[in-house]
Design a protein around this motif. Structure first.
Motif, PDB file in Angstrom:
ATOM      1  N   ARG A  55       0.896  -1.220   0.034  1.00  0.00           N
ATOM      2  CA  ARG A  55       0.084   0.082   0.055  1.00  0.00           C
ATOM      3  C   ARG A  55       1.072   1.274   0.014  1.00  0.00           C
ATOM      4  N   THR A  56       0.496   1.957  -0.805  1.00  0.00           N
ATOM      5  CA  THR A  56       1.135   3.417  -0.772  1.00  0.00           C
ATOM      6  C   THR A  56       0.102   4.499  -0.276  1.00  0.00           C
ATOM      7  N   GLN A  57       0.998   5.677   0.249  1.00  0.00           N
ATOM      8  CA  GLN A  57       0.446   6.800   1.066  1.00  0.00           C
ATOM      9  C   GLN A  57      -0.820   6.708   1.532  1.00  0.00           C
ATOM     10  N   CYS A  58      -0.824   5.830   2.683  1.00  0.00           N
ATOM     11  CA  CYS A  58      -2.214   5.693   3.251  1.00  0.00           C
ATOM     12  C   CYS A  58      -1.736   6.786   4.571  1.00  0.00           C
ATOM     13  N   HIS A  59      -2.390   7.919   4.667  1.00  0.00           N
ATOM     14  CA  HIS A  59      -2.360   8.733   5.591  1.00  0.00           C
ATOM     15  C   HIS A  59      -3.217   9.855   5.500  1.00  0.00           C
ATOM     16  N   HIS A  60      -3.695  10.486   6.652  1.00  0.00           N
ATOM     17  CA  HIS A  60      -4.428  11.690   6.853  1.00  0.00           C
ATOM     18  C   HIS A  60      -5.804  11.514   5.801  1.00  0.00           C
ATOM     19  N   VAL A  75      -6.013  10.234   2.760  1.00  0.00           N
ATOM     20  CA  VAL A  75      -5.790   9.247   1.472  1.00  0.00           C
ATOM     21  C   VAL A  75      -5.695   7.782   1.944  1.00  0.00           C
ATOM     22  N   ALA A  76      -6.590   6.753   1.319  1.00  0.00           N
ATOM     23  CA  ALA A  76      -6.507   5.503   1.484  1.00  0.00           C
ATOM     24  C   ALA A  76      -5.216   4.917   1.033  1.00  0.00           C
ATOM     25  N   GLY A  77      -4.826   5.186  -0.107  1.00  0.00           N
ATOM     26  CA  GLY A  77      -3.749   4.714  -0.841  1.00  0.00           C
ATOM     27  C   GLY A  77      -3.985   3.792  -1.730  1.00  0.00           C
ATOM     28  N   THR A  78      -3.431   3.007  -2.326  1.00  0.00           N
ATOM     29  CA  THR A  78      -3.707   1.972  -3.418  1.00  0.00           C
ATOM     30  C   THR A  78      -2.637   0.938  -3.322  1.00  0.00           C
TER      31      THR A  78
END
Length: 65
Positions: A46-51, A53-56
């Motif tokens: 998973r990328t960029q899961c924070h604030h 954004v769930a990420g992908t």
């Protein structure tokens, strides 16, 4: 008080919102909690899961898992 996406407040009457911690997100405004980022299937991460954004989930580079 309504918190923006990526933030929450779970105590009535508080005037400050809290950022969702690493590994959690909230894509809706006015939330009382954050959502936990999902687990990707094998061979993906998973990328960029924070604030807000769930990420992908994307494929791991060749030779990595």
């Amino acid at each position: 008080m309504e918190c923006a996406k990526g933030r929450y407040q779970n105590v009535t009457g508080k005037s400050e919102c809290i950022n969702c911690p690493e590994g959690q997100y909230q894509d809706l405004a006015g939330a009382k909690s954050c959502k936990t980022c999902g687990v990707c299937p094998g061979g993906k991460y998973r990328t960029q899961c924070h604030h807000e954004v769930a990420g992908t989930c994307i494929e791991c580079p060749k030779g990595k898992y």
